[in-house]
Enzyme design. Structure first.
Site, PDB file in Angstrom:
ATOM      1  N   CYS A  18       0.833  -1.195   0.000  1.00 46.54           N
ATOM      2  CA  CYS A  18       0.000   0.000   0.000  1.00 46.54           C
ATOM      3  C   CYS A  18       0.873   1.252   0.000  1.00 46.54           C
ATOM      4  O   CYS A  18       1.816   1.354   0.796  1.00 46.54           O
ATOM      5  CB  CYS A  18      -0.910   0.002   1.224  1.00 46.54           C
ATOM      6  N   CYS A  73       0.361   5.245   6.749  1.00 45.30           N
ATOM      7  CA  CYS A  73      -0.248   5.117   8.078  1.00 45.30           C
ATOM      8  C   CYS A  73       0.769   4.460   9.022  1.00 45.30           C
ATOM      9  O   CYS A  73       1.216   3.342   8.769  1.00 45.30           O
ATOM     10  CB  CYS A  73      -1.516   4.278   8.004  1.00 45.30           C
ATOM     11  N   CYS A 105       0.406   0.752  10.284  1.00 46.76           N
ATOM     12  CA  CYS A 105       0.024  -0.316   9.360  1.00 46.76           C
ATOM     13  C   CYS A 105       1.213  -1.092   8.783  1.00 46.76           C
ATOM     14  O   CYS A 105       2.055  -0.512   8.079  1.00 46.76           O
ATOM     15  CB  CYS A 105      -0.810   0.261   8.216  1.00 46.76           C
ATOM     16  N   CYS A 134     -16.171  -9.735   5.685  1.00 48.51           N
ATOM     17  CA  CYS A 134     -15.521  -8.487   5.312  1.00 48.51           C
ATOM     18  C   CYS A 134     -14.235  -8.791   4.544  1.00 48.51           C
ATOM     19  O   CYS A 134     -13.442  -9.643   4.963  1.00 48.51           O
ATOM     20  CB  CYS A 134     -15.192  -7.667   6.562  1.00 48.51           C
ATOM     21  N   CYS A 169     -19.108  -7.004   3.157  1.00 44.70           N
ATOM     22  CA  CYS A 169     -18.446  -5.755   3.551  1.00 44.70           C
ATOM     23  C   CYS A 169     -17.079  -5.728   2.893  1.00 44.70           C
ATOM     24  O   CYS A 169     -16.415  -6.760   2.777  1.00 44.70           O
ATOM     25  CB  CYS A 169     -18.306  -5.687   5.069  1.00 44.70           C
ATOM     26  N   CYS A 218     -19.520   1.494   7.907  1.00 43.42           N
ATOM     27  CA  CYS A 218     -18.749   0.917   9.007  1.00 43.42           C
ATOM     28  C   CYS A 218     -17.539   1.826   9.205  1.00 43.42           C
ATOM     29  O   CYS A 218     -16.676   1.905   8.337  1.00 43.42           O
ATOM     30  CB  CYS A 218     -18.312  -0.506   8.664  1.00 43.42           C
ATOM     31  N   ARG A 232     -18.089  -2.558  17.697  1.00 40.27           N
ATOM     32  CA  ARG A 232     -17.337  -3.792  17.490  1.00 40.27           C
ATOM     33  C   ARG A 232     -15.960  -3.758  18.144  1.00 40.27           C
ATOM     34  O   ARG A 232     -15.190  -2.807  17.957  1.00 40.27           O
ATOM     35  CB  ARG A 232     -17.161  -4.070  15.994  1.00 40.27           C
TER      36      ARG A 232
END
Length: 319
Positions: free
Chosen positions: A54, A58, A61, A98, A129, A189, A265
């Site tokens: 990616c 972040c 991550c 998901c 999702c 979400c 969640r």
């Protein structure tokens, strides 16, 4: 007066988080009982269908191309492998499947690749999702036409602390994606991550941003940071204690009070929580978890552990 509000202030939420623990939990329980079955927990499953590489930075991550966190990168999984994983998740009690892809934002071709997969997951009798990064208006509409139930796109933290965590996209970029999702008729979400070195005010600020959206997210995942070796936050927080579990429970309680109808969640970081801490989270209004032994690239409690905890607490997984 209705307990559904969209006018929260950071000062108000800070004061809420500062209340006595028993008082905060009691108020969260009252609201939880008014809107949900307190003995039922929604179980979702999360699969990384495209891992690593990616371009975002972040700092939490391990999938970022900027860090060396030992992630085994792979391209988009084959459709049959994704659907096999969905079938296994359903057999293990998950009602929502998901799928996460480590993209900054998907291309039209990638959206078209995913559309039949979403349809196939729906045909299994599960809610679908995806989390794919930023979406434009047309991509959100294409996902909606494929029958997507939920789109995950977390705000991560407060607007003020955000720049300490991410530089490759803005807070407004995230809010814009959420608006495209909502406009397309897909359920939202969206939650965040705590334990990233932020102050309590930032946790309050994140919850305010979520609760003051024109419509509350249907699902609000609250993640405890997993300090993955090789990511910047792992180094920056090396000498700092992890977020106190009672502060995590307080955050769950505030989310329940502020967003009464949402599913709150317990997401990443459950392995860092004791059974007792998770029990307190359920008492504070959490009513959804991710099942399975892995969340994207980080470990998660085994299915047997969750089943035993549910049995001990008298909780039932949604069918």
């Amino acid at each position: 007066m209705s307990d559904i509000r969209h006018d929260w202030t950071v000062d108000e939420v800070e004061a809420m988080l500062d209340r006595s623990f028993s008082d905060l939990i009691f108020n969260a329980q009252k609201i939880h009982r008014a809107h949900h079955d307190t003995d039922t927990v929604q179980v979702a499953s999360l699969l990384s269908i495209k891992t690593g590489g990616c371009p975002e930075d972040c700092k939490y991550c391990p999938q970022s191309v900027h860090y060396n966190a030992g992630v085994d990168a792979h391209a988009l999984m084959k459709t049959e492998d994704i659907l096999e994983a969905a079938s296994v998740a359903k057999a293990q009690g998950a009602s929502r499947f998901c799928m996460g892809a480590a993209w900054r934002s998907p291309t039209s071709r990638q959206i078209d690749q995913l559309a039949p997969i979403i349809e196939a997951v729906n045909d299994l009798g599960m809610e679908s999702c995806v989390t794919l990064g930023m979406l434009n208006e047309s991509h959100a509409k294409r996902l909606a036409s494929a029958g997507l139930h939920y789109y995950n796109h977390n705000l991560d933290t407060s607007p003020e602390y955000y720049k300490e965590i991410i530089s490759t996209r803005t807070y407004d970029d995230r809010l814009e994606t959420l608006q495209h999702v909502r406009d397309a008729g897909i359920s939202v979400c969206s939650g965040g991550i705590v334990g990233m070195g932020e102050a309590r005010k930032d946790r309050a600020g994140m919850l305010v941003e979520l609760a003051n959206l024109p419509k509350h997210p249907e699902s609000v995942p609250i993640n405890m940071l997993v300090r993955v070796e090789g990511t910047p936050l792992s180094d920056e927080l090396a000498d700092e204690p992890e977020l106190d579990s009672f502060e995590f429970v307080r955050t769950i309680a505030a989310a329940r009070i502020m967003m009464p109808e949402s599913f709150v969640r317990l997401s990443a970081g459950r392995r860092e929580l004791t059974r007792e801490a998770q029990a307190l989270c359920f008492m504070a209004g959490a009513n959804s978890i991710f099942g399975g032994d892995k969340l994207l690239t980080t470990p998660n409690p085994e299915q047997d552990e969750d089943a035993q905890l549910f049995k001990t607490l008298g909780l039932n997984a949604t069918a």
